[in-house]
Scaffold this active site. Structure first.
Site, PDB file in Angstrom:
ATOM      1  N   MET A  63       0.759  -1.286   0.131  1.00  0.00           N
ATOM      2  CA  MET A  63      -0.011   0.079   0.197  1.00  0.00           C
ATOM      3  C   MET A  63       0.905   1.238  -0.017  1.00  0.00           C
ATOM      4  O   MET A  63       0.930   1.901   1.062  1.00  0.00           O
ATOM      5  CB  MET A  63      -0.985   0.057   1.075  1.00  0.00           C
ATOM      6  CG  MET A  63      -2.113  -1.034   1.152  1.00  0.00           C
ATOM      7  SD  MET A  63      -3.157  -0.690   2.504  1.00  0.00           S
ATOM      8  CE  MET A  63      -3.872   0.880   1.722  1.00  0.00           C
ATOM      9  N   PRO A  64       1.715   1.522  -0.970  1.00  0.00           N
ATOM     10  CA  PRO A  64       2.445   2.576  -0.911  1.00  0.00           C
ATOM     11  C   PRO A  64       1.654   3.933  -1.100  1.00  0.00           C
ATOM     12  O   PRO A  64       0.544   3.920  -1.672  1.00  0.00           O
ATOM     13  CB  PRO A  64       3.401   2.467  -2.336  1.00  0.00           C
ATOM     14  CG  PRO A  64       2.642   1.472  -3.254  1.00  0.00           C
ATOM     15  CD  PRO A  64       1.839   0.533  -2.175  1.00  0.00           C
ATOM     16  N   HIS A  65       2.288   5.024  -0.319  1.00  0.00           N
ATOM     17  CA  HIS A  65       1.724   6.279  -0.527  1.00  0.00           C
ATOM     18  C   HIS A  65       2.598   7.274   0.033  1.00  0.00           C
ATOM     19  O   HIS A  65       3.579   7.109   0.335  1.00  0.00           O
ATOM     20  CB  HIS A  65       0.258   6.467   0.453  1.00  0.00           C
ATOM     21  CG  HIS A  65       0.725   5.863   1.816  1.00  0.00           C
ATOM     22  ND1 HIS A  65       0.808   4.401   1.922  1.00  0.00           N
ATOM     23  CD2 HIS A  65       0.960   6.450   2.939  1.00  0.00           C
ATOM     24  CE1 HIS A  65       0.995   4.523   3.532  1.00  0.00           C
ATOM     25  NE2 HIS A  65       1.234   5.716   4.119  1.00  0.00           N
ATOM     26  N   ALA A  66       2.209   8.637  -0.245  1.00  0.00           N
ATOM     27  CA  ALA A  66       3.031   9.572   0.050  1.00  0.00           C
ATOM     28  C   ALA A  66       2.131  10.838   1.091  1.00  0.00           C
ATOM     29  O   ALA A  66       1.113  10.583   0.984  1.00  0.00           O
ATOM     30  CB  ALA A  66       3.439  10.193  -1.196  1.00  0.00           C
TER      31      ALA A  66
END
Length: 151
Positions: A63-66
């Site tokens: 679940m990549p996010h910034a």
């Protein structure tokens, strides 16, 4: 506001490694106006510092996010991978996670992000739902199944 869109459901995405995959998925969000120019580098930096792989039963995922400052509007890109791509496990264990599903988040509200993650966990802890989602071959059906959980 809808977070899920059929044009953000990528079936059979492929990349040789995590960095290439993250760059390619981030470009999709960038081209469609969901994130700022800073997002691709921000997501790579955050993933390096805070890995997002989950060794969930049935289908491993990431679940990549910034940070919210890199988003224009909230959205979730869903990518089913042809071949697993190795992420590092969330929580800093250093273990490899051969992710086959990636949920890339463009988050414009940090509080809403926490609530959304909690709702996602109901899918991630249910092996049957997760495998069903992975095996779904229609973007509209993927969106419908996720919206049922997130609403």
């Amino acid at each position: 506001m809808a977070l899920l869109h059929e044009d953000l459901v990528l079936l059979d995405a492929a990349a040789p490694d995590r960095e290439t995959l993250l760059r390619e998925l981030a470009q999709v969000l960038l081209k469609k106006g969901y994130v700022k120019d800073s997002y691709p580098e921000a997501i790579l930096a955050r993933e390096a510092a805070y890995p997002t792989g989950l060794n969930t039963k049935g289908v491993a995922l990431a679940m990549p996010h910034a940070a919210a400052e890199h988003a224009e509007k909230a959205a979730i890109l869903v990518a089913r991978l042809k071949e697993p791509v190795v992420f590092k496990e969330m929580g800093g264990s250093g273990k490899d996670v051969p992710a086959r599903l990636v949920f890339m988040l463009a988050v414009d509200d940090p509080e809403g992000h926490v609530i959304m993650l909690g709702k996602f966990m109901s899918i991630f802890t249910d092996e049957t739902k997760l495998v069903d989602l992975y095996e779904t071959n229609d973007p509209a059906a993927v969106v419908a199944k996720l919206e049922a959980v997130l609403s």
